[in-house]
Scaffold this motif. Structure first.
Motif, PDB file in Angstrom:
ATOM      1  N   ALA A 154       9.303   4.797   5.030  1.00 31.83           N
ATOM      2  CA  ALA A 154       8.490   4.969   3.821  1.00 31.83           C
ATOM      3  C   ALA A 154       7.235   5.802   4.079  1.00 31.83           C
ATOM      4  O   ALA A 154       6.477   6.071   3.150  1.00 31.83           O
ATOM      5  CB  ALA A 154       8.104   3.603   3.256  1.00 31.83           C
ATOM      6  N   GLY A 155       7.011   6.171   5.348  1.00 34.68           N
ATOM      7  CA  GLY A 155       5.910   7.071   5.650  1.00 34.68           C
ATOM      8  C   GLY A 155       4.809   6.527   6.537  1.00 34.68           C
ATOM      9  O   GLY A 155       3.879   7.254   6.889  1.00 34.68           O
ATOM     10  N   ALA A 156       4.883   5.252   6.916  1.00 34.89           N
ATOM     11  CA  ALA A 156       3.848   4.686   7.783  1.00 34.89           C
ATOM     12  C   ALA A 156       3.919   5.305   9.176  1.00 34.89           C
ATOM     13  O   ALA A 156       4.997   5.651   9.667  1.00 34.89           O
ATOM     14  CB  ALA A 156       3.987   3.175   7.878  1.00 34.89           C
ATOM     15  N   VAL A 157       2.771   5.433   9.796  1.00 34.33           N
ATOM     16  CA  VAL A 157       2.678   5.902  11.181  1.00 34.33           C
ATOM     17  C   VAL A 157       2.330   4.705  12.052  1.00 34.33           C
ATOM     18  O   VAL A 157       1.440   3.920  11.715  1.00 34.33           O
ATOM     19  CB  VAL A 157       1.596   6.992  11.321  1.00 34.33           C
ATOM     20  CG1 VAL A 157       1.404   7.374  12.779  1.00 34.33           C
ATOM     21  CG2 VAL A 157       1.954   8.203  10.480  1.00 34.33           C
ATOM     22  N   PHE A 158       3.050   4.526  13.152  1.00 31.88           N
ATOM     23  CA  PHE A 158       2.824   3.389  14.038  1.00 31.88           C
ATOM     24  C   PHE A 158       2.321   3.841  15.398  1.00 31.88           C
ATOM     25  O   PHE A 158       2.791   4.831  15.953  1.00 31.88           O
ATOM     26  CB  PHE A 158       4.120   2.595  14.222  1.00 31.88           C
ATOM     27  CG  PHE A 158       4.071   1.614  15.358  1.00 31.88           C
ATOM     28  CD1 PHE A 158       3.266   0.486  15.286  1.00 31.88           C
ATOM     29  CD2 PHE A 158       4.807   1.844  16.519  1.00 31.88           C
ATOM     30  CE1 PHE A 158       3.203  -0.416  16.346  1.00 31.88           C
ATOM     31  CE2 PHE A 158       4.750   0.949  17.581  1.00 31.88           C
ATOM     32  CZ  PHE A 158       3.948  -0.187  17.496  1.00 31.88           C
ATOM     33  N   GLN A 159       1.352   3.075  15.922  1.00 31.24           N
ATOM     34  CA  GLN A 159       0.904   3.266  17.298  1.00 31.24           C
ATOM     35  C   GLN A 159       0.761   1.908  17.958  1.00 31.24           C
ATOM     36  O   GLN A 159       0.198   0.978  17.362  1.00 31.24           O
ATOM     37  CB  GLN A 159      -0.427   4.011  17.354  1.00 31.24           C
ATOM     38  CG  GLN A 159      -0.901   4.285  18.789  1.00 31.24           C
ATOM     39  CD  GLN A 159      -2.014   5.308  18.841  1.00 31.24           C
ATOM     40  OE1 GLN A 159      -2.014   6.290  18.085  1.00 31.24           O
ATOM     41  NE2 GLN A 159      -2.971   5.117  19.726  1.00 31.24           N
TER      42      GLN A 159
ATOM     43  N   PHE B  14       0.817  -1.207   0.000  1.00 32.37           N
ATOM     44  CA  PHE B  14       0.000   0.000   0.000  1.00 32.37           C
ATOM     45  C   PHE B  14       0.856   1.264   0.000  1.00 32.37           C
ATOM     46  O   PHE B  14       0.523   2.253  -0.655  1.00 32.37           O
ATOM     47  CB  PHE B  14      -0.951  -0.013   1.196  1.00 32.37           C
ATOM     48  CG  PHE B  14      -2.160  -0.889   1.019  1.00 32.37           C
ATOM     49  CD1 PHE B  14      -2.096  -2.077   0.297  1.00 32.37           C
ATOM     50  CD2 PHE B  14      -3.372  -0.536   1.567  1.00 32.37           C
ATOM     51  CE1 PHE B  14      -3.204  -2.876   0.129  1.00 32.37           C
ATOM     52  CE2 PHE B  14      -4.502  -1.335   1.412  1.00 32.37           C
ATOM     53  CZ  PHE B  14      -4.415  -2.512   0.685  1.00 32.37           C
ATOM     54  N   LEU B  15       1.954   1.233   0.731  1.00 32.03           N
ATOM     55  CA  LEU B  15       2.857   2.384   0.742  1.00 32.03           C
ATOM     56  C   LEU B  15       3.455   2.615  -0.644  1.00 32.03           C
ATOM     57  O   LEU B  15       3.546   3.759  -1.106  1.00 32.03           O
ATOM     58  CB  LEU B  15       3.966   2.175   1.773  1.00 32.03           C
ATOM     59  CG  LEU B  15       3.537   2.296   3.240  1.00 32.03           C
ATOM     60  CD1 LEU B  15       4.609   1.736   4.159  1.00 32.03           C
ATOM     61  CD2 LEU B  15       3.254   3.761   3.600  1.00 32.03           C
ATOM     62  N   ARG B  16       3.842   1.538  -1.313  1.00 31.04           N
ATOM     63  CA  ARG B  16       4.388   1.670  -2.666  1.00 31.04           C
ATOM     64  C   ARG B  16       3.360   2.242  -3.632  1.00 31.04           C
ATOM     65  O   ARG B  16       3.705   2.919  -4.601  1.00 31.04           O
ATOM     66  CB  ARG B  16       4.870   0.311  -3.193  1.00 31.04           C
ATOM     67  CG  ARG B  16       6.149  -0.193  -2.569  1.00 31.04           C
ATOM     68  CD  ARG B  16       6.786  -1.277  -3.413  1.00 31.04           C
ATOM     69  NE  ARG B  16       5.911  -2.405  -3.648  1.00 31.04           N
ATOM     70  CZ  ARG B  16       5.815  -3.467  -2.854  1.00 31.04           C
ATOM     71  NH1 ARG B  16       6.552  -3.540  -1.750  1.00 31.04           N
ATOM     72  NH2 ARG B  16       4.995  -4.468  -3.153  1.00 31.04           N
TER      73      ARG B  16
END
Length: 252
Positions: A50-55, A28-30
């Motif tokens: 690559a831009g993902a946000v983690f919680q 999905f990021l690609r």
């Protein structure tokens, strides 16, 4: 816009730090999506770069789920896609020998985790979005020693179908992916399913994560806009039938 585009879509993924969830995040990021990962462990640094946000989120805890959806909306705005992939297998016990405390843990994660996604997620979504849950062929076929896992995955399928009916007039599609055995960290290399998958699937091999991510891609894209309430089995033909050579071994 190109076919199957995910460009600019806001996506909330549970269990996105490993296995099928991680593979889906990477795809999905690609493809230009903005990805929010909810998991009990952090994803690889490359995914964050690559831009993902983690919680950190334990989906079996209502408060964690509510807070995560609120944070995702604050970060990205209303969501286009929710993918619920977090879960774990059972303990391989017969129903009559099972431990209720172990069952409670499995129900908390696999059942209530799905329930919380479907209960609290839609209020943070745009109309016309897509919810994808991950079940298993174990939710469709019962085998010895799998009663607890099978029951929770059958519940995932059932709840997702209910959500499809209830959210349909908002244009929110709700579908389930039901994989067969997949080579992920959840399946130890010595597990019998690694061998059985080669014998029992029509394609003669166990699934790789890459065999699954395209299915999530399709269901998240607008190309699947008239697909809802569906359980998409991705098992290499395991539930379809067996080759004669396999039946001959069973007859020995």
């Amino acid at each position: 816009m190109p076919a199957f585009s995910l460009d600019g879509k806001t996506v909330f993924i549970t269990g996105g730090a490993s296995g099928i969830g991680l593979g889906t995040c990477e795809r999905f990021l690609r493809e230009g999506a903005r990805v929010f990962i909810a998991d009990i462990q952090a994803p690889p640094q490359a995914v964050l770069d690559a831009g993902a946000v983690f919680q950190h989120v334990d989906v079996s805890k209502r408060e964690d789920v509510i807070a995560a959806f609120a944070q995702a909306e604050e970060q990205f705005g209303l969501l286009d896609v929710i993918i619920h992939n977090a879960g774990r297998p059972g303990r391989g016990k017969h129903l009559t020998e099972s431990d209720e405390a172990v069952l409670d843990e499995l129900v908390a994660l696999n059942f209530y985790g799905t329930y919380y996604m479907l209960k609290y997620g839609p209020r943070h979504m745009r109309d016309g979005g897509s919810i994808i849950t991950t079940a298993s062929v174990a939710g469709l076929q019962q085998n010895e020693g799998f009663f607890d896992y099978s029951a929770t995955k059958a519940a995932t399928i059932s709840m997702t179908k209910t959500a499809a009916v209830e959210l349909g007039l908002r244009g929110i599609r709700c579908n389930t992916v039901a994989p067969g055995p997949v080579k992920t960290p959840m399946l130890p290399p010595t597990h019998v399913l690694n061998t059985l998958a080669k014998q029992l699937s029509a394609l003669g091999r166990i699934a790789q994560v890459d065999d699954l991510v395209g299915v999530y891609h399709f269901l998240a894209s607008d190309e699947s806009r008239y697909v809802t309430g569906h359980t998409m089995v991705v098992d290499g033909g395991r539930l379809t039938g067996f080759r004669q050579a396999v039946l001959a071994r069973l007859a020995d």
